[in-house]
Scaffold this motif. Structure first.
Motif, PDB file in Angstrom:
ATOM      1  N   VAL A  11       0.846  -1.196   0.000  1.00 42.44           N
ATOM      2  CA  VAL A  11       0.000   0.000   0.000  1.00 42.44           C
ATOM      3  C   VAL A  11       0.880   1.244   0.000  1.00 42.44           C
ATOM      4  CG1 VAL A  11      -1.817   1.250   1.256  1.00 42.44           C
ATOM      5  CG2 VAL A  11      -1.741  -1.266   1.326  1.00 42.44           C
ATOM      6  N   VAL A  12       0.447   2.265  -0.743  1.00 40.55           N
ATOM      7  CA  VAL A  12       1.120   3.565  -0.739  1.00 40.55           C
ATOM      8  C   VAL A  12       0.104   4.609  -0.290  1.00 40.55           C
ATOM      9  CG1 VAL A  12       2.450   5.253  -2.046  1.00 40.55           C
ATOM     10  CG2 VAL A  12       2.529   2.835  -2.693  1.00 40.55           C
ATOM     11  N   SER A  13       0.486   5.407   0.713  1.00 38.21           N
ATOM     12  CA  SER A  13      -0.460   6.377   1.260  1.00 38.21           C
ATOM     13  C   SER A  13       0.282   7.593   1.787  1.00 38.21           C
ATOM     14  CB  SER A  13      -1.267   5.738   2.397  1.00 38.21           C
ATOM     15  OG  SER A  13      -2.103   6.683   3.035  1.00 38.21           O
ATOM     16  N   HIS A  14      -0.359   8.747   1.652  1.00 38.25           N
ATOM     17  CA  HIS A  14       0.151   9.924   2.358  1.00 38.25           C
ATOM     18  C   HIS A  14      -0.184   9.786   3.836  1.00 38.25           C
ATOM     19  CE1 HIS A  14       0.153  13.699   4.325  1.00 38.25           C
ATOM     20  NE2 HIS A  14      -1.090  14.005   4.041  1.00 38.25           N
ATOM     21  N   TYR A  15      -1.454   9.834   4.151  1.00 36.32           N
ATOM     22  CA  TYR A  15      -1.910   9.618   5.524  1.00 36.32           C
ATOM     23  C   TYR A  15      -3.380   9.250   5.438  1.00 36.32           C
ATOM     24  CZ  TYR A  15      -2.795  10.088  10.468  1.00 36.32           C
ATOM     25  OH  TYR A  15      -3.131   9.809  11.769  1.00 36.32           O
ATOM     26  N   SER A  16      -3.684   8.014   5.727  1.00 33.79           N
ATOM     27  CA  SER A  16      -5.061   7.555   5.629  1.00 33.79           C
ATOM     28  C   SER A  16      -5.291   6.462   6.660  1.00 33.79           C
ATOM     29  CB  SER A  16      -5.336   7.007   4.223  1.00 33.79           C
ATOM     30  OG  SER A  16      -6.626   6.442   4.144  1.00 33.79           O
ATOM     31  N   THR A  17      -6.448   6.502   7.296  1.00 33.19           N
ATOM     32  CA  THR A  17      -6.772   5.474   8.284  1.00 33.19           C
ATOM     33  C   THR A  17      -6.745   4.087   7.665  1.00 33.19           C
ATOM     34  OG1 THR A  17      -8.133   7.004   9.572  1.00 33.19           O
ATOM     35  CG2 THR A  17      -8.544   4.660   9.885  1.00 33.19           C
ATOM     36  N   ILE A  18      -7.199   3.984   6.426  1.00 27.17           N
ATOM     37  CA  ILE A  18      -7.259   2.671   5.786  1.00 27.17           C
ATOM     38  C   ILE A  18      -5.863   2.074   5.611  1.00 27.17           C
ATOM     39  CG2 ILE A  18      -7.143   3.426   3.373  1.00 27.17           C
ATOM     40  CD1 ILE A  18      -9.368   1.403   2.773  1.00 27.17           C
ATOM     41  N   ALA A  19      -4.845   2.919   5.544  1.00 26.56           N
ATOM     42  CA  ALA A  19      -3.473   2.409   5.458  1.00 26.56           C
ATOM     43  C   ALA A  19      -3.066   1.744   6.773  1.00 26.56           C
ATOM     44  CB  ALA A  19      -2.515   3.545   5.115  1.00 26.56           C
ATOM     45  N   PHE A  20      -3.473   2.322   7.897  1.00 22.70           N
ATOM     46  CA  PHE A  20      -3.216   1.685   9.192  1.00 22.70           C
ATOM     47  C   PHE A  20      -4.012   0.388   9.315  1.00 22.70           C
ATOM     48  CE2 PHE A  20      -2.025   6.068  10.072  1.00 22.70           C
ATOM     49  CZ  PHE A  20      -0.880   5.919  10.836  1.00 22.70           C
ATOM     50  N   GLU A  21      -5.224   0.395   8.800  1.00 22.09           N
ATOM     51  CA  GLU A  21      -6.058  -0.805   8.854  1.00 22.09           C
ATOM     52  C   GLU A  21      -5.429  -1.950   8.067  1.00 22.09           C
ATOM     53  OE1 GLU A  21     -10.572   0.926   9.197  1.00 22.09           O
ATOM     54  OE2 GLU A  21      -9.501   1.293   7.331  1.00 22.09           O
ATOM     55  N   ALA A  22      -4.707  -1.623   7.007  1.00 25.88           N
ATOM     56  CA  ALA A  22      -4.086  -2.646   6.165  1.00 25.88           C
ATOM     57  C   ALA A  22      -3.059  -3.479   6.926  1.00 25.88           C
ATOM     58  CB  ALA A  22      -3.425  -1.991   4.951  1.00 25.88           C
ATOM     59  N   LEU A  23      -2.497  -2.917   7.990  1.00 23.43           N
ATOM     60  CA  LEU A  23      -1.501  -3.650   8.772  1.00 23.43           C
ATOM     61  C   LEU A  23      -2.095  -4.910   9.408  1.00 23.43           C
ATOM     62  CD1 LEU A  23       0.162  -0.580  10.534  1.00 23.43           C
ATOM     63  CD2 LEU A  23       1.124  -1.918   8.653  1.00 23.43           C
ATOM     64  N   ALA A  24      -3.411  -4.899   9.657  1.00 25.66           N
ATOM     65  CA  ALA A  24      -4.059  -6.048  10.292  1.00 25.66           C
ATOM     66  C   ALA A  24      -4.030  -7.284   9.406  1.00 25.66           C
ATOM     67  CB  ALA A  24      -5.500  -5.709  10.664  1.00 25.66           C
ATOM     68  N   VAL A  25      -3.932  -7.078   8.097  1.00 25.90           N
ATOM     69  CA  VAL A  25      -3.862  -8.219   7.176  1.00 25.90           C
ATOM     70  C   VAL A  25      -2.460  -8.313   6.568  1.00 25.90           C
ATOM     71  CG1 VAL A  25      -6.302  -8.478   6.647  1.00 25.90           C
ATOM     72  CG2 VAL A  25      -4.972  -6.746   5.428  1.00 25.90           C
ATOM     73  N   HIS A  26      -1.480  -7.798   7.325  1.00 25.25           N
ATOM     74  CA  HIS A  26      -0.057  -7.956   7.006  1.00 25.25           C
ATOM     75  C   HIS A  26       0.323  -7.359   5.652  1.00 25.25           C
ATOM     76  CE1 HIS A  26       0.543 -11.491  10.054  1.00 25.25           C
ATOM     77  NE2 HIS A  26      -0.163 -10.488  10.549  1.00 25.25           N
ATOM     78  N   LYS A  27      -0.269  -6.218   5.337  1.00 26.36           N
ATOM     79  CA  LYS A  27       0.112  -5.513   4.121  1.00 26.36           C
ATOM     80  C   LYS A  27       1.121  -4.423   4.471  1.00 26.36           C
ATOM     81  CE  LYS A  27      -2.716  -7.791   1.453  1.00 26.36           C
ATOM     82  NZ  LYS A  27      -2.242  -8.689   0.374  1.00 26.36           N
ATOM     83  N   PRO A  28       2.324  -4.458   3.902  1.00 23.02           N
ATOM     84  CA  PRO A  28       3.287  -3.389   4.168  1.00 23.02           C
ATOM     85  C   PRO A  28       2.814  -2.077   3.551  1.00 23.02           C
ATOM     86  CG  PRO A  28       4.110  -4.857   2.460  1.00 23.02           C
ATOM     87  CD  PRO A  28       2.853  -5.488   2.984  1.00 23.02           C
ATOM     88  N   VAL A  29       3.060  -0.990   4.261  1.00 27.94           N
ATOM     89  CA  VAL A  29       2.577   0.327   3.835  1.00 27.94           C
ATOM     90  C   VAL A  29       3.743   1.301   3.762  1.00 27.94           C
ATOM     91  CG1 VAL A  29       0.998   2.230   4.331  1.00 27.94           C
ATOM     92  CG2 VAL A  29       0.375  -0.115   4.992  1.00 27.94           C
TER      93      VAL A  29
END
Length: 375
Positions: free
Chosen positions: A284-302
């Motif tokens: 995942v690529v993000s500036h700042y988004s809650t959904i990017a933090f949520e992605a960590l729960a399914v082991h997606k590097p951000v």
């Protein structure tokens, strides 16, 4: 302005803005009264009853003066909300996007016999804490980071529960979650595009965010153009009309103009399209988004990009592995190459990151919470 009566109800939903997921996940068996706190020219209502008028005057004259930091205008509004709660006979008040609203916190002080439940759906950075540090609400937060933020300002530990993201929990309980395991993309970009008409109400910090986002998109274009064979997905923002979605796509087509593969994923309400796209992506690529933090729960590097002076308000925590804090393409390129590496999942403790930023309590915990709110 429409006049509306006040429904007698044990449960009040304070500020129902974008609360569909809360209603579907936790309030599906509950009866409740919605207290709309967002006024607009197209739709606004004034809730009144004989009892509420008496309560309003009493609260304004004798109770709101003890609330620090409220102007007369805000004291009037606070007394109005308080009078509605009194007239409704509520024993519990819940809120999603109003959870860190200072009116919600003040109401919890004015109504000590009423239970207040604050469901926080975003990272609790310092800018939110001043308004809620005196709150008597019970806070339901995404992870241990948010819990530590509340404890830091004096919220009792017994009043904080870690339940993960309400939105992400709803996704994992849906049929869409099981359909999202297939890897289709190398990278997903979380859109934070802003329409030109939003400029009129844009804050200074939002302008900085827009500048960061455009720089990040340009870096991504350079990376994809020089690394062949990669496929990008762009998770688009929710938009009010199809025309607005097309404008968003035009912005990206102007900046992501290489010959690489790209797919635009429209945000379809109720179908968790952004979450599905994350599940279908390697990173995942993000500036700042809650959904990017949520992605960590399914082991997606951000990869988080936080250039310039944005961090004064929304600082990305230092324990996250890939945070670009200055406009430096070489750092960006290195971070993207790292998260796409096959060795990535073995290099970081994603379970620990999930507990810290987006825990998943499981179905049983959410079911118990739903029962609690429906009593």
């Amino acid at each position: 302005m429409k006049l509306k009566g006040i429904k007698r109800s044990n449960l009040v939903l304070f500020d129902p803005f974008r609360s569909e997921v809360l209603k579907d996940l936790l309030l599906q068996d509950a009866e409740y009264f919605e207290l709309n706190t967002r006024f607009s020219e197209s739709e606004s209502s004034l809730y009144v009853s004989p009892k509420s008028w008496v309560s309003f005057i009493w609260t304004l004259l004798f109770k709101t003066s003890s609330v620090p930091g409220f102007s007369l205008k805000h004291r009037v509004l606070l007394a109005y909300y308080s009078s509605i709660l009194s007239a409704s006979g509520a024993s519990r008040v819940v809120s999603l996007y109003g959870a860190t609203n200072r009116f919600f916190a003040a109401l919890s002080k004015l109504h000590p016999r009423v239970k207040f439940d604050a469901f926080v759906t975003y990272q609790l950075h310092d800018r939110f804490l001043e308004d809620i540090k005196s709150s008597e609400a019970h806070f339901y937060v995404m992870g241990e980071f948010d819990k530590s933020q509340l404890l830091k300002v004096g919220i009792a530990e017994a009043k904080v529960s870690v339940i993960g993201s309400i939105h992400f929990n709803a996704f994992t309980r849906s049929s869409y979650f099981q359909k999202s395991a297939k890897q289709k993309y190398d990278l997903v970009l979380i859109s934070q595009y802003q329409h030109f008409w939003e400029e009129n109400t844009c804050t200074d910090i939002r302008r900085v965010a827009e500048r960061i986002f455009t720089q990040m998109v340009d870096y991504l274009n350079t990376y994809l153009s020089s690394h062949e064979g990669l496929k990008l997905a762009v998770a688009l923002r929710p938009q009010p009309t199809p025309e607005a979605t097309e404008l968003e796509k035009e912005y990206f087509k102007a900046h992501l103009n290489g010959s690489y593969s790209i797919e635009y994923v429209s945000n379809v309400p109720g179908e968790f399209t952004s979450y599905q796209t994350i599940m279908n992506s390697t990173a995942v690529v993000s500036h700042y988004s809650t959904i990017a933090f949520e992605a960590l729960a399914v082991h997606k590097p951000v990869v988080f990009c936080q250039f310039y002076d944005y961090s004064a308000k929304f600082r990305i925590p230092s324990d996250l592995p890939f945070v670009i804090r200055e406009p430096n393409y070489a750092q960006f390129e290195s971070a993207i190459s790292s998260v796409l590496s096959p060795k990535m999942n073995g290099e970081f403790d994603f379970d620990a990151l999930s507990r810290r930023y987006n825990s998943l309590p499981g179905d049983e915990g959410m079911d118990e919470l739903a029962k609690k709110l429906s009593r």
